[in-house]
Design a protein around this motif. Sequence first.
Motif, short mmCIF file in Angstrom:
data_model
loop_
_atom_site.label_atom_id
_atom_site.label_comp_id
_atom_site.label_asym_id
_atom_site.label_seq_id
_atom_site.Cartn_x
_atom_site.Cartn_y
_atom_site.Cartn_z
N ASP A 89 53.85 35.29 35.95
CA ASP A 89 53.95 34.91 36.98
C ASP A 89 54.90 34.78 37.58
OD1 ASP A 89 50.67 33.80 37.12
OD2 ASP A 89 51.11 33.03 35.93
N ALA A 90 55.57 34.17 37.23
CA ALA A 90 56.92 34.14 38.04
C ALA A 90 57.91 36.03 37.77
CB ALA A 90 58.23 33.25 37.18
N HIS A 91 57.50 36.16 36.74
CA HIS A 91 57.53 37.41 36.23
C HIS A 91 57.68 38.59 37.55
CE1 HIS A 91 59.10 41.74 34.93
NE2 HIS A 91 60.06 40.42 34.77
N HIS A 92 56.10 38.20 37.53
CA HIS A 92 54.48 39.07 38.56
C HIS A 92 55.69 38.87 40.35
CE1 HIS A 92 51.63 39.37 41.47
NE2 HIS A 92 51.08 40.63 41.00
N ARG A 93 55.26 37.49 40.54
CA ARG A 93 56.08 37.64 42.14
C ARG A 93 57.58 38.13 42.36
NH1 ARG A 93 54.73 31.95 40.99
NH2 ARG A 93 56.56 31.51 39.98
N ARG A 94 58.54 38.54 41.18
CA ARG A 94 59.55 39.03 41.72
C ARG A 94 59.14 40.38 42.00
NH1 ARG A 94 65.33 38.24 37.53
NH2 ARG A 94 66.23 41.21 38.71
N VAL A 96 56.43 42.37 43.23
CA VAL A 96 56.06 42.15 43.86
C VAL A 96 56.97 41.94 45.60
CG1 VAL A 96 54.04 40.80 45.54
CG2 VAL A 96 53.53 41.41 43.01
N GLU A 97 58.02 41.05 45.36
CA GLU A 97 58.83 40.87 45.85
C GLU A 97 59.77 42.28 46.25
OE1 GLU A 97 61.03 37.29 44.96
OE2 GLU A 97 59.39 36.17 45.31
N PRO A 105 47.00 42.35 38.68
CA PRO A 105 47.42 40.91 38.41
C PRO A 105 47.45 40.10 37.23
CG PRO A 105 45.65 40.74 39.42
CD PRO A 105 45.74 42.75 39.24
N TYR A 116 50.59 41.32 33.25
CA TYR A 116 50.08 42.20 34.26
C TYR A 116 50.68 43.42 33.95
CZ TYR A 116 54.97 42.28 36.42
OH TYR A 116 56.51 41.98 36.78
#
Length: 137
Positions: A89-94, A96-97, A105, A116
């Motif tokens: 989830d943290a990797h995904h947020r990065r 996306v950012e 997702p 993801y």
Amino acid sequence: MAGTGDGRPSIYPTLVYADAKAAIRQLTEAFGFTELSVYEGEDGSVVHAELVQGNGGVMLGSKGTGGVFDKAMKDAGPAGVYVVVDDVDAHHRRAVEHGAEIVMPPTDQDYGSRDYMARDLEGNIWSFGTYAPEIRA
């Protein structure tokens, strides 16, 4: 199959990009890879680059360098690469950012992984997840 015996991976996905410098930026900024080495030709093309994440790595270069690998990959399509990460989830947020195109997702899989998928700037699919099967020699 013999490994390197010294902790180095024995398999490296190797890709070529029309804009290898943009690929390196995306892989480091959005996907958290670390640049290990980049060798440029006189024309500024990336002759060879090595990026690492965890205990794995990927090699890449610019299309059109005229080398044997470049010629062999001329008509190759996009590739898919799987990378093990601790916190999906943290990797995904990065990702996306940093504007990465997300194909799937974060999703819990039936086989116990959380994954993801993202598409890089040139169409390769990068899967990031927690599935890390043990390989015994």
